[in-house]
Design a protein around this motif. Sequence first.
Motif, PDB file in Angstrom:
ATOM      1  N   PRO A 104      45.053  16.872  55.513  1.00 57.68           N
ATOM      2  CA  PRO A 104      43.642  17.190  55.274  1.00 57.68           C
ATOM      3  C   PRO A 104      43.350  17.458  53.807  1.00 57.68           C
ATOM      4  O   PRO A 104      42.307  17.044  53.286  1.00 57.68           O
ATOM      5  CB  PRO A 104      43.428  18.444  56.132  1.00 57.68           C
ATOM      6  CG  PRO A 104      44.511  18.411  57.147  1.00 57.68           C
ATOM      7  CD  PRO A 104      45.663  17.779  56.477  1.00 57.68           C
ATOM      8  N   PHE A 105      44.291  18.118  53.111  1.00 58.34           N
ATOM      9  CA  PHE A 105      44.056  18.449  51.698  1.00 58.34           C
ATOM     10  C   PHE A 105      44.062  17.180  50.840  1.00 58.34           C
ATOM     11  O   PHE A 105      43.223  17.028  49.945  1.00 58.34           O
ATOM     12  CB  PHE A 105      45.141  19.423  51.219  1.00 58.34           C
ATOM     13  CG  PHE A 105      44.839  20.015  49.890  1.00 58.34           C
ATOM     14  CD1 PHE A 105      43.883  21.035  49.747  1.00 58.34           C
ATOM     15  CD2 PHE A 105      45.480  19.553  48.745  1.00 58.34           C
ATOM     16  CE1 PHE A 105      43.620  21.559  48.509  1.00 58.34           C
ATOM     17  CE2 PHE A 105      45.223  20.076  47.508  1.00 58.34           C
ATOM     18  CZ  PHE A 105      44.285  21.084  47.372  1.00 58.34           C
ATOM     19  N   ARG A 108      40.746  15.393  51.204  1.00 55.68           N
ATOM     20  CA  ARG A 108      39.664  15.982  50.423  1.00 55.68           C
ATOM     21  C   ARG A 108      39.791  15.592  48.947  1.00 55.68           C
ATOM     22  O   ARG A 108      38.801  15.270  48.287  1.00 55.68           O
ATOM     23  CB  ARG A 108      39.658  17.500  50.579  1.00 55.68           C
ATOM     24  CG  ARG A 108      39.154  17.955  51.951  1.00 55.68           C
ATOM     25  CD  ARG A 108      38.793  19.435  51.936  1.00 55.68           C
ATOM     26  NE  ARG A 108      39.962  20.271  51.694  1.00 55.68           N
ATOM     27  CZ  ARG A 108      40.728  20.763  52.641  1.00 55.68           C
ATOM     28  NH1 ARG A 108      40.487  20.479  53.904  1.00 55.68           N
ATOM     29  NH2 ARG A 108      41.756  21.513  52.322  1.00 55.68           N
ATOM     30  N   LEU A 149      39.927  24.092  45.657  1.00 50.65           N
ATOM     31  CA  LEU A 149      39.500  23.646  46.979  1.00 50.65           C
ATOM     32  C   LEU A 149      39.956  24.626  48.056  1.00 50.65           C
ATOM     33  O   LEU A 149      41.021  25.259  47.914  1.00 50.65           O
ATOM     34  CB  LEU A 149      40.083  22.257  47.265  1.00 50.65           C
ATOM     35  CG  LEU A 149      39.505  21.072  46.468  1.00 50.65           C
ATOM     36  CD1 LEU A 149      40.287  19.796  46.803  1.00 50.65           C
ATOM     37  CD2 LEU A 149      38.025  20.896  46.775  1.00 50.65           C
TER      38      LEU A 149
END
Length: 557
Positions: A104-105, A108, A149
Amino acid sequence: MSRRSERADEVRVGGFRLMRYFTLTSLVAFAVVALTLFFLQRSEESFFAQVQGEQNAFFARVQAELAQRQEQTARSNLLTVHEAAHVNLTRLLANVLWDSDFAPFVARVQAMPIDACRGLPPPSEPAGGTRSDPRRACFAELGREIAALPGFAELDAKAYATMRASSVFKIKVFDLRGITVYSSEHNQIGEDKADNLGWKVAVGGQPASELTHRDRFSAFEGEVENRDLISSYIPVRAPGSDKVIGVFEIYSDVTAFLGQIKDVSGEVASVAASNQDIVERTAADNQEKVSVASDRFLLIVGGLLVLLYLALLLLVRNGQRIIDAQARAQERATRREERWHREKMAALATMAANVSHEVGNPLATISMLAQQILQQKTKNDCDVCQPKLILEQTQRIASMTRQITEFASARRESSERVDLNQMVKAVLDFLSFDRGFSSMQVDFRPDGDLPALTVIPDHLNEVLMNLLQGCAECPGGPNGRRGRLVVETLGRGDAVVIRISCECAEPDGPCAAHTPFKDTRFDVVSRRVAGMGGQLVPTATAVEVTLPTTPSAVAPD
């Protein structure tokens, strides 16, 4: 014979000096052989030493290459083993953290634009000397945005917790654009590694590793110094497929392993050096043994050469004594023969002179009485008187005594100019009284234009009598005839030639097998002719005596 007379005889002999020539030539020959053997043996020693040196250098080079190859192989194996460990570690991290945290990181971050940063100009050097790099500043700002983030702190904490107390010093995660999405060293987040060769290989599906040394390095446990690290770019694949969805970079500390490799390499080098020392000592010992053996060989060969030379010297010295003794004996025999010939010629000359004197007076008286008888006969007319016959016989006897007188007058022991034709004719006339010439036809062919010849008359008489008597000794055939004797005198440049030939009356008779110019007296005649500066050239049935007309060519007795 006294020693003084023996030395005088040796000087007069003047034969071949075997001892002198052998001593000089053999010394030179033995010296050449000895020097050749010496240089050849020394060349063998030098060649052996060169071979030993080349073998030592080759052995040292081989050991150095083996030690280097061993260290390179150990490093390569270390790199291979740790690369395999990094691959397994990457799979473990992917299994534990990728789906839940990294994927997921990374998604992003991959949504963040980077074209603006890549479009910036490369670093430039302004006039003030301060380097500016807007592209790097842009990516650094991108890294700060990534670190801000949501979820970064939790991800970083899990990464630290996972790698704590391990040999892994640092991990990085790259997306498919080459952007550093995560790094345990936070100031490297956001860097662009799209041009890095290791990242390119990993994105292509293959791991890439290298061994590096860092003086300072930021690790999970803090900053470390003087460490040897293996860094590996490992592709991350989607579960159940070969699709690459990211790249891990893992740094492991191999300082201890590399130290062990260096220790082993040092031990190998020490063993190699020890072996090299042993080889060099062995080579030096072998060289010393070869040198000793070479010196012993040269000494033995030199001793044998000396013994051989001494043996040959003794043999030649004995041969020289034999040659000298034979030469002295031959010289004495020659002198005896010459003395005998002189005595014989002197006796013949004395006898001829006495005969000529004793016969001449009565002949003169008889000739006078015969003339008186002839005168009385013309007056008294005596028929039984024969004064002409008496005069003819007295003239014949007078001619014979004149020939004897001419031969006797030719006996002189000093050089003088003579008429060669007259001397040859005198000898032929004198020898005509010999019975050996009575059955032979003697043909004298003189050359009327001969120059006067400067010789010792007695020596020339000796030569002519010996050669002519050799022809007179030819055996007769069944009818008693023995052929013809031809004596010629010729002019040939600055020399005169006496040519004597024997022509057999019967080619198949015993005279044909007779060789008048090959008997023992020929050597005496040859030496006598050489003493007069001439040359004697014999054949089977003829001989030529060539004598120079110049007085300088006449040798003394």
